[in-house]
Design a protein around this motif. Structure first.
Motif, PDB file in Angstrom:
ATOM      1  N   UNK A  13       0.846  -1.198   0.000  1.00 14.11           N
ATOM      2  CA  UNK A  13       0.000   0.000   0.000  1.00 14.11           C
ATOM      3  C   UNK A  13       0.878   1.243   0.000  1.00 14.11           C
ATOM      4  N   UNK A  14       0.560   2.155  -0.930  1.00 16.69           N
ATOM      5  CA  UNK A  14       1.300   3.414  -1.043  1.00 16.69           C
ATOM      6  C   UNK A  14       0.336   4.488  -1.529  1.00 16.69           C
ATOM      7  N   UNK A  15       0.657   5.768  -1.325  1.00 19.29           N
ATOM      8  CA  UNK A  15      -0.228   6.841  -1.785  1.00 19.29           C
ATOM      9  C   UNK A  15      -0.292   6.884  -3.317  1.00 19.29           C
ATOM     10  N   UNK A  16      -1.493   7.115  -3.844  1.00 18.63           N
ATOM     11  CA  UNK A  16      -1.713   7.189  -5.285  1.00 18.63           C
ATOM     12  C   UNK A  16      -2.418   8.489  -5.621  1.00 18.63           C
ATOM     13  N   UNK A  17      -1.902   9.236  -6.601  1.00 21.19           N
ATOM     14  CA  UNK A  17      -2.558  10.452  -7.053  1.00 21.19           C
ATOM     15  C   UNK A  17      -2.306  11.631  -6.143  1.00 21.19           C
ATOM     16  N   UNK A  18      -2.824  12.805  -6.523  1.00 24.55           N
ATOM     17  CA  UNK A  18      -2.549  14.042  -5.778  1.00 24.55           C
ATOM     18  C   UNK A  18      -3.090  14.051  -4.359  1.00 24.55           C
ATOM     19  N   UNK A  19      -4.103  13.255  -4.075  1.00 21.98           N
ATOM     20  CA  UNK A  19      -4.664  13.212  -2.724  1.00 21.98           C
ATOM     21  C   UNK A  19      -4.140  12.030  -1.905  1.00 21.98           C
ATOM     22  N   UNK A  20      -3.219  11.278  -2.469  1.00 19.51           N
ATOM     23  CA  UNK A  20      -2.609  10.197  -1.710  1.00 19.51           C
ATOM     24  C   UNK A  20      -3.561   9.075  -1.353  1.00 19.51           C
ATOM     25  N   UNK A  21      -4.399   8.652  -2.297  1.00 20.41           N
ATOM     26  CA  UNK A  21      -5.329   7.552  -2.051  1.00 20.41           C
ATOM     27  C   UNK A  21      -4.539   6.268  -1.783  1.00 20.41           C
ATOM     28  N   UNK A  22      -4.818   5.549  -0.700  1.00 20.52           N
ATOM     29  CA  UNK A  22      -4.091   4.304  -0.431  1.00 20.52           C
ATOM     30  C   UNK A  22      -4.375   3.264  -1.520  1.00 20.52           C
ATOM     31  N   UNK A  23      -3.322   2.694  -2.075  1.00 19.73           N
ATOM     32  CA  UNK A  23      -3.488   1.728  -3.154  1.00 19.73           C
ATOM     33  C   UNK A  23      -2.300   0.778  -3.214  1.00 19.73           C
ATOM     34  N   UNK A  24      -2.565  -0.448  -3.610  1.00 14.65           N
ATOM     35  CA  UNK A  24      -1.509  -1.432  -3.831  1.00 14.65           C
ATOM     36  C   UNK A  24      -1.278  -1.703  -5.300  1.00 14.65           C
ATOM     37  N   UNK A  25      -1.668  -0.771  -6.175  1.00 12.67           N
ATOM     38  CA  UNK A  25      -1.613  -1.002  -7.617  1.00 12.67           C
ATOM     39  C   UNK A  25      -0.197  -1.042  -8.158  1.00 12.67           C
ATOM     40  N   UNK A  26       0.746  -0.414  -7.476  1.00 12.06           N
ATOM     41  CA  UNK A  26       2.122  -0.373  -7.971  1.00 12.06           C
ATOM     42  C   UNK A  26       2.846  -1.655  -7.567  1.00 12.06           C
ATOM     43  N   UNK A  27       2.618  -2.714  -8.322  1.00 19.37           N
ATOM     44  CA  UNK A  27       3.146  -4.030  -7.969  1.00 19.37           C
ATOM     45  C   UNK A  27       4.495  -4.265  -8.649  1.00 19.37           C
ATOM     46  N   UNK A  28       5.413  -4.869  -7.898  1.00 18.64           N
ATOM     47  CA  UNK A  28       6.767  -5.108  -8.368  1.00 18.64           C
ATOM     48  C   UNK A  28       7.017  -6.609  -8.525  1.00 18.64           C
ATOM     49  N   UNK A  29       7.932  -6.983  -9.431  1.00 18.47           N
ATOM     50  CA  UNK A  29       8.191  -8.412  -9.651  1.00 18.47           C
ATOM     51  C   UNK A  29       8.730  -9.102  -8.403  1.00 18.47           C
ATOM     52  N   UNK A  41      -1.944 -13.709  -3.007  1.00 18.01           N
ATOM     53  CA  UNK A  41      -0.515 -13.969  -2.885  1.00 18.01           C
ATOM     54  C   UNK A  41       0.025 -13.357  -1.598  1.00 18.01           C
ATOM     55  N   UNK A  42       0.823 -14.108  -0.881  1.00 18.09           N
ATOM     56  CA  UNK A  42       1.416 -13.586   0.346  1.00 18.09           C
ATOM     57  C   UNK A  42       2.296 -12.384   0.027  1.00 18.09           C
ATOM     58  N   UNK A  43       2.089 -11.298   0.774  1.00 20.60           N
ATOM     59  CA  UNK A  43       2.851 -10.081   0.559  1.00 20.60           C
ATOM     60  C   UNK A  43       2.187  -9.086  -0.355  1.00 20.60           C
ATOM     61  N   UNK A  44       1.048  -9.451  -0.953  1.00 19.32           N
ATOM     62  CA  UNK A  44       0.327  -8.526  -1.820  1.00 19.32           C
ATOM     63  C   UNK A  44      -0.719  -7.782  -0.992  1.00 19.32           C
ATOM     64  N   UNK A  45      -0.804  -6.459  -1.178  1.00 11.07           N
ATOM     65  CA  UNK A  45      -1.703  -5.640  -0.366  1.00 11.07           C
ATOM     66  C   UNK A  45      -2.679  -4.859  -1.243  1.00 11.07           C
ATOM     67  N   UNK A  46      -3.804  -4.467  -0.630  1.00  9.37           N
ATOM     68  CA  UNK A  46      -4.846  -3.716  -1.320  1.00  9.37           C
ATOM     69  C   UNK A  46      -5.285  -2.546  -0.443  1.00  9.37           C
ATOM     70  N   UNK A  47      -5.350  -1.366  -1.049  1.00  5.64           N
ATOM     71  CA  UNK A  47      -5.776  -0.191  -0.299  1.00  5.64           C
ATOM     72  C   UNK A  47      -7.269  -0.146  -0.066  1.00  5.64           C
ATOM     73  N   UNK A  48      -8.042  -0.802  -0.925  1.00  5.55           N
ATOM     74  CA  UNK A  48      -9.503  -0.824  -0.826  1.00  5.55           C
ATOM     75  C   UNK A  48      -9.935  -2.279  -0.824  1.00  5.55           C
ATOM     76  N   UNK A  49     -10.033  -2.876   0.364  1.00  3.13           N
ATOM     77  CA  UNK A  49     -10.333  -4.303   0.449  1.00  3.13           C
ATOM     78  C   UNK A  49     -11.803  -4.620   0.196  1.00  3.13           C
ATOM     79  N   UNK A  50     -12.633  -3.584   0.098  1.00  6.03           N
ATOM     80  CA  UNK A  50     -14.031  -3.823  -0.247  1.00  6.03           C
ATOM     81  C   UNK A  50     -14.183  -4.200  -1.724  1.00  6.03           C
ATOM     82  N   UNK A  51     -13.375  -3.575  -2.582  1.00  7.41           N
ATOM     83  CA  UNK A  51     -13.507  -3.785  -4.021  1.00  7.41           C
ATOM     84  C   UNK A  51     -12.339  -4.537  -4.649  1.00  7.41           C
ATOM     85  N   UNK A  52     -11.273  -4.761  -3.909  1.00  4.77           N
ATOM     86  CA  UNK A  52     -10.095  -5.436  -4.456  1.00  4.77           C
ATOM     87  C   UNK A  52      -9.656  -6.551  -3.521  1.00  4.77           C
ATOM     88  N   UNK A  53      -9.141  -7.609  -4.112  1.00  4.78           N
ATOM     89  CA  UNK A  53      -8.666  -8.728  -3.318  1.00  4.78           C
ATOM     90  C   UNK A  53      -9.803  -9.565  -2.773  1.00  4.78           C
TER      91      UNK A  53
END
Length: 228
Positions: A13-29, A41-53
């Protein structure tokens, strides 16, 4: 049918966009095998667990082949359309929404996964790509990717095979699903059949039942338009 998993990606989870929305979209190999549990997947995170994951969206695959189309259509953003750009967990080439069906079961590494639904693009993609209508573009093109639920936990690593082992609903490719959801939106006979697919995620079964009951299409604005 068999494909190669080129990358397995995880996001914190990291800030996304100008308002810093919590998101796990920036996934790394991932650098080695990753354990896949029933919820992801273990270690994968989601900023909005209602709609993702979660169990019905445990793993996201975005077709690698789509990136060339996006680079051609949006050349000013070409550097952003590379593997991982859409926040996918699995990077796989040679496979698109025309090649897979609701309920398809795949062996992915030592895990067994089942295609539960397509991705419904949301406004976080607008922030990800710095383009106010990106979510709408993804929806309109049908280049959405899809989600798997986990039938058997296991391990997945880059270089593993993604092998189709069972196809219970060959008439229901994701390309057909997209046509029903976003173009032929009130094909009542198709909606009735779609709602009864046992492999379909409960949320999409409910979506189809609502359309059937109301004889109208739900608004997509809240999902695709970035909040003020």
């Amino acid at each position: 049918m068999e494909w190669k998993i080129n990358e397995v990606r995880l996001g914190r989870i990291a800030p996304l966009g100008p308002k810093g929305v919590p998101s796990g979209i920036d996934k790394q190999p991932a650098t080695g095998p990753v354990v896949l549990t029933r919820t992801g997947l273990e270690g994968d995170e989601h900023g909005d667990t209602r709609h993702h994951g979660g169990a019905e969206k445990a793993v996201h695959l975005y077709p690698q082949d789509h990136y060339a189309d996006w680079r051609r259509e949006l050349p000013d953003l070409a550097e952003r359309f590379v593997a991982g750009g859409f926040g996918e967990n699995l990077v796989v080439g040679g496979i698109t929404e025309a090649d897979v069906c609701i309920g398809d079961v795949f062996r992915a590494g030592s895990a067994l996964v089942e295609l539960s639904q397509g991705r419904q693009p949301c406004w976080r993609l607008n922030l990800r790509f710095g383009l106010g209508d990106m979510a709408r573009r993804v929806q309109d093109t049908g280049r959405t990717g899809w989600y798997f639920r986990v039938v058997e936990p296991g391990e997945i690593a880059a270089g593993a095979d993604l092998t189709l082992v069972r196809r219970p609903h060959p008439a229901w490719t994701l390309r057909r699903v997209h046509r029903l959801l976003y173009r032929e939106t009130l094909d009542l006979d198709a909606l009735a059949e779609f709602a009864l697919l046992p492999s379909l995620s409960p949320s999409w079964q409910e979506l189809a039942r609502r359309r059937l009951g109301r004889r109208s299409v739900e608004s997509w604005d809240r999902r695709v338009q970035t909040p003020e």
